[in-house]
Motif scaffolding. Structure first.
Motif, short mmCIF file in Angstrom:
data_model
loop_
_atom_site.label_atom_id
_atom_site.label_comp_id
_atom_site.label_asym_id
_atom_site.label_seq_id
_atom_site.Cartn_x
_atom_site.Cartn_y
_atom_site.Cartn_z
N GLN B 22 0.83 -1.21 0.00
CA GLN B 22 0.00 0.00 0.00
C GLN B 22 0.87 1.26 0.00
OE1 GLN B 22 -2.65 0.30 3.40
NE2 GLN B 22 -4.33 0.81 2.02
N GLU B 23 1.90 1.23 0.83
CA GLU B 23 2.79 2.39 0.94
C GLU B 23 3.59 2.56 -0.35
OE1 GLU B 23 5.37 2.30 4.32
OE2 GLU B 23 6.08 4.35 3.98
N ARG B 24 3.97 1.43 -0.90
CA ARG B 24 4.75 1.47 -2.13
C ARG B 24 3.91 2.08 -3.26
NH1 ARG B 24 8.93 -2.55 -4.80
NH2 ARG B 24 8.88 -1.63 -6.87
N ALA B 25 2.66 1.67 -3.33
CA ALA B 25 1.77 2.21 -4.37
C ALA B 25 1.61 3.73 -4.19
CB ALA B 25 0.40 1.54 -4.30
N PHE B 26 1.53 4.15 -2.93
CA PHE B 26 1.41 5.58 -2.61
C PHE B 26 2.66 6.33 -3.08
CE2 PHE B 26 2.52 8.95 0.41
CZ PHE B 26 1.37 9.73 0.41
N GLN B 27 3.84 5.80 -2.73
CA GLN B 27 5.10 6.46 -3.10
C GLN B 27 5.27 6.49 -4.61
OE1 GLN B 27 7.28 8.05 -0.82
NE2 GLN B 27 8.01 8.90 -2.75
N GLY B 33 4.26 11.93 -10.03
CA GLY B 33 3.72 13.28 -10.12
C GLY B 33 2.22 13.36 -9.90
N ASP B 34 1.62 12.27 -9.43
CA ASP B 34 0.18 12.29 -9.10
C ASP B 34 -0.06 13.17 -7.87
OD1 ASP B 34 -0.69 10.61 -11.01
OD2 ASP B 34 -1.54 9.11 -9.63
#
Lengths: 95, 330
Positions: B22-27, B33-34
Motif C-alpha cells: 500500500q505504501e509502495r503504491a502511494f510512493q 507526479g500524481d
C-alpha cells in the motif's frame, strides 16, 4: 476555548458569465448568509467571481477513491462512444 | 519556510523495496507526479507531517498580520494605508486557505488555533521581530514576502492536492505584497537623508532574520529527506537561501542600500554570492520563545480569540434560533 465550532461550508464560484460554478475551497460560518459573505471576503477579493454557492460540507455525498476501479470500469470497454473510433474517408469531408 | 524545522515522524527514507504494497503504491504515485487527495490512503507520517507543516504555515500568515497591523493607523498617506490594509487582509485570507487545506487531513481549524494559542504549534520566527518604523513595512514586503515566495512557488507542485491549490492562490497574491514593499523601499531610498537612513536601518535589522526564514542547513537531515521524498518539501533550505540572496542583492544595489554583510561577494565559479550565515544561536533562541516580540504576539492572538468568543457564540446562537423558527414555521 469555545466548543461552539462554526460548521464547514464548501464554496463554489462562477468565475465569469457563461461558466459553471467551480469548487474553490471551504470556510467556516454560522449560517448560509454568513458563508456567502465570508466567501466574498476570502475567495473574491480580486473580482474572481460573479456568483457564489455555499453548501454545508456535511451535505455533500462523494464517491470514494476505492471505487475508482469498479465505478468507472464500465466505460473502459466502450471506446465506440468516442467519435475517433470511426474511420471516415477523407473524401467525405468534415464530420 | 513559513514552516521552519518541521519534524517528521519517519526514522528515515525507506526504499520502495522496503515498503508494504500500500505504501509502495502511494510512493509510486508521488514519484509519478500524481496528486494525493483528501480521501486517498496515505501513510500516517505523511498526514501528521502535513498537518504540522500546513498548520505552521497558516499560523505564520495569521501572526504575520500583527507586525504590519501595527502600522495601518500610522501609514504616511491614505493610499499607503488602503494598500497596507488590503495586504493584511490578504494575509488573513492566506491563513484561511491553509487552514482549510489542513482540515482536509482530519484536524479542525479550532484545534489548530488552540495549539497555536497554547504554544504547542509554532509560527515563523520572523514575526517575533518588531516593526519600528514605516521603512519596516517596505523591508517586510520586500524581504519577508520575497523569501516566502522563494519557498511557496515550488510548493505549488507539492504532492498534496489541497495544499498545492492553496499555494497557487497564495502565490498569485504574494507578488503584490513583495512589489508594494519594494515600492516603499524605492520611495524611501530616493527620499531625504533621514528617509534613506530609515530604509538602510530596516534592511540592517531584517536581513539576518530573513535569511533565518529558510531554516538551518538541512543537507543531512532525515526529516527533510523524508519530506522531499513525499514532495511536501521541494528544495533544501540552503538552496532556497542561496536563491534568495542572489535575487535580493542586486535589488538592494538598485536601491542604493548596503546589505549588512561584509563577507558578501559574487562568486563567479558557483554563479552566486558568498554570504555569511545568520546568527543561528539567535534563531534557536527565538524558536524557544525568546524573540523580542514573542510574548506580545502570543498575547495579541490570545486576546483576539478570547475577546471574540461572544461573537462566535452569539452567531451560532442566532443561527440556531433562526433554524428553529424555520422548522416551526414549516
Amino acid at each position: 476555548m469555545s466548543t461552539n465550532d462554526w460548521p464547514l461550508w464548501e464554496i463554489f464560484i462562477r468565475g465569469a458569465h457563461g461558466l459553471s460554478h467551480r469548487h474553490v475551497g471551504s470556510l467556516h460560518a454560522p449560517n448560509a448568509e454568513m458563508a456567502i459573505k465570508n466567501a466574498r471576503d476570502v475567495y473574491t477579493r480580486r473580482k474572481e467571481g460573479v456568483s457564489i454557492w455555499a453548501i454545508e460540507s456535511s451535505a455533500i455525498a462523494a464517491s470514494s477513491p476505492e471505487d475508482k476501479g469498479s465505478l468507472y470500469d464500465p466505460a473502459d470497454d466502450k471506446v465506440y462512444r468516442h467519435p475517433t473510433f470511426f474511420d471516415i474517408p477523407d473524401e467525405v469531408g468534415a464530420m | 519556510m513559513y514552516a521552519q524545522m518541521v519534524k517528521s515522524t519517519g526514522a528515515g527514507v525507506k526504499s520502495l523495496d522496503e515498503m508494504e504494497p500500500q505504501e509502495r503504491a502511494f510512493q509510486e504515485r508521488i514519484n509519478a507526479g500524481d496528486k494525493i487527495e483528501p480521501k486517498d490512503w496515505m501513510p500516517e507520517g505523511y498526514r501528521k507531517n502535513l498537518i504540522r507543516q500546513i498548520g505552521q504555515h497558516a499560523h505564520s500568515e495569521i501572526v504575520g498580520q500583527l507586525p504590519e497591523g501595527n502600522w495601518i493607523t500610522r501609514a504616511p498617506t491614505l493610499e499607503r494605508k488602503a494598500i497596507l490594509l488590503a495586504k493584511v487582509q490578504d494575509e488573513a485570507g492566506h491563513g484561511l486557505y491553509l487552514y482549510c487545506a489542513a482540515e482536509t487531513l482530519g484536524v479542525t481549524r479550532d484545534e489548530l488555533t488552540k495549539m497555536l494559542l497554547d504554544g504547542r504549534m509554532k509560527y515563523s520566527s520572523i514575526f517575533n521581530y518588531p516593526t519600528l518604523t514605516w521603512a519596516d513595512m517596505g523591508a517586510v514586503g520586500w524581504l519577508v514576502d520575497g523569501a516566502a515566495i522563494m519557498n511557496q512557488v515550488p510548493l505549488q507542485r507539492t504532492s498534496y492536492g489541497p495544499y498545492a491549490r492553496a499555494m497557487v492562490r497564495i502565490c498569485k497574491e504574494e507578488s503584490f505584497h513583495q512589489r508594494q514593499g519594494f515600492d516603499i523601499m524605492m520611495t524611501m531610498a530616493k527620499g531625504t537623508d533621514a528617509q534613506k537612513h530609515m530604509a538602510q536601518d530596516a534592511l540592517n535589522r531584517f536581513w539576518g532574520p530573513s535569511l533565518m526564514m529558510f531554516g538551518p542547513s538541512d543537507e543531512n537531515s532525515v526529516h527533510s529527506a523524508q519530506s522531499m521524498a513525499w514532495k511536501i518539501k521541494m528544495n533544501s533550505n540552503d538552496e532556497l537561501r542561496q536563491k534568495f540572496v542572489d535575487q535580493t542583492v542586486p535589488q538592494a544595489e538598485y536601491l542604493g542600500l548596503t546589505v549588512p554583510d561584509e563577507n558578501l561577494k559574487w562568486n563567479e565559479e558557483k554563479g552566486g554570492y558568498d554570504f555569511s550565515q545568520p546568527d543561528w544561536d539567535e534563531f534557536f533562541d527565538v524558536l524557544r520563545g525568546n524573540g523580542p516580540e514573542t510574548t506580545e504576539r502570543m498575547e495579541a492572538r490570545n486576546k483576539a480569540w478570547d475577546d471574540g468568543a461572544w461573537v462566535r457564540d452569539g452567531m451560532m446562537a442566532h443561527a440556531a434560533k433562526k433554524k428553529a423558527m424555520k422548522v416551526a414555521a414549516e
